[in-house]
Design a protein around this motif. Structure first.
Motif, short mmCIF file in Angstrom:
data_model
loop_
_atom_site.label_atom_id
_atom_site.label_comp_id
_atom_site.label_asym_id
_atom_site.label_seq_id
_atom_site.Cartn_x
_atom_site.Cartn_y
_atom_site.Cartn_z
N LEU A 128 12.80 48.94 -2.25
CA LEU A 128 13.32 47.94 -1.31
C LEU A 128 12.18 47.05 -0.86
N ASP A 129 12.36 45.75 -1.03
CA ASP A 129 11.31 44.81 -0.66
C ASP A 129 11.36 44.55 0.85
N THR A 130 10.35 45.04 1.58
CA THR A 130 10.32 44.88 3.04
C THR A 130 9.28 43.87 3.50
N SER A 131 8.79 43.08 2.59
CA SER A 131 7.72 42.14 2.95
C SER A 131 8.21 41.03 3.87
N THR A 132 9.46 40.68 3.82
CA THR A 132 9.96 39.58 4.65
C THR A 132 10.57 40.06 5.97
N TRP A 133 10.62 41.35 6.16
CA TRP A 133 11.25 41.86 7.39
C TRP A 133 10.49 41.45 8.64
N PHE A 134 9.17 41.50 8.57
CA PHE A 134 8.37 41.15 9.74
C PHE A 134 8.63 39.72 10.18
N ILE A 135 8.60 38.79 9.28
CA ILE A 135 8.85 37.39 9.59
C ILE A 135 10.27 37.20 10.11
N THR A 136 11.23 37.87 9.52
CA THR A 136 12.63 37.75 9.96
C THR A 136 12.81 38.27 11.38
N ILE A 137 12.24 39.42 11.68
CA ILE A 137 12.40 40.00 13.01
C ILE A 137 11.67 39.16 14.06
N ILE A 138 10.46 38.74 13.77
CA ILE A 138 9.70 37.93 14.73
C ILE A 138 10.37 36.58 14.97
N SER A 139 10.84 35.94 13.93
CA SER A 139 11.48 34.63 14.11
C SER A 139 12.79 34.76 14.88
N SER A 140 13.53 35.83 14.64
CA SER A 140 14.78 36.01 15.40
C SER A 140 14.48 36.31 16.87
N MET A 141 13.41 37.07 17.15
CA MET A 141 13.05 37.34 18.55
C MET A 141 12.60 36.07 19.26
N ILE A 142 11.84 35.24 18.58
CA ILE A 142 11.40 33.97 19.17
C ILE A 142 12.60 33.06 19.42
N THR A 143 13.51 33.02 18.48
CA THR A 143 14.72 32.20 18.65
C THR A 143 15.56 32.68 19.83
N LEU A 144 15.74 33.99 19.93
CA LEU A 144 16.49 34.52 21.07
C LEU A 144 15.79 34.24 22.39
N PHE A 145 14.47 34.35 22.40
CA PHE A 145 13.72 34.06 23.62
C PHE A 145 13.90 32.61 24.04
N ILE A 146 13.82 31.69 23.09
CA ILE A 146 13.98 30.27 23.41
C ILE A 146 15.40 29.98 23.89
N LEU A 147 16.38 30.59 23.24
CA LEU A 147 17.77 30.37 23.66
C LEU A 147 18.02 30.88 25.08
N PHE A 148 17.49 32.07 25.38
CA PHE A 148 17.66 32.60 26.73
C PHE A 148 16.93 31.76 27.77
N GLN A 149 15.75 31.25 27.42
CA GLN A 149 15.03 30.39 28.35
C GLN A 149 15.80 29.10 28.62
N LEU A 150 16.37 28.53 27.58
CA LEU A 150 17.17 27.32 27.78
C LEU A 150 18.42 27.60 28.60
N LYS A 151 19.03 28.75 28.37
CA LYS A 151 20.23 29.12 29.11
C LYS A 151 19.91 29.33 30.59
N ILE A 152 18.80 30.00 30.86
CA ILE A 152 18.43 30.28 32.25
C ILE A 152 17.96 29.01 32.95
#
Length: 67
Positions: free
Chosen positions: A4-28
């Motif tokens: 199983l190729d897990t090389s892109t998991w780190f980038i995917t998880i970090i980018s989704s966390m950053i996106t969620l953080f920005i969305l919550f900041q805009l919402k608040i």
């Protein structure tokens, strides 16, 4: 059995966390919160009761028998 190729998991998880953080900041940031409450000074009106208007003496029932 392929690995199983897990090389892109780190980038995917970090980018989704950053996106969620920005969305919550805009919402608040669009929320408007009420100001802190300030205490109101209210003058209480003291009502006079009948026993405060005149001096009264309380007699115990036993003190009237000793006369």
């Amino acid at each position: 059995m392929p690995q199983l190729d897990t090389s892109t998991w780190f980038i995917t998880i970090i980018s989704s966390m950053i996106t969620l953080f920005i969305l919550f900041q805009l919402k608040i940031s669009t929320q408007s919160f009420p100001l802190a409450p300030t205490p109101k000074t209210m003058e209480t009106q003291k009502t006079k009761t009948p026993w405060e208007l005149k001096w009264t003496k309380i007699y115990s029932p036993l003190s009237s028998l000793q006369q």
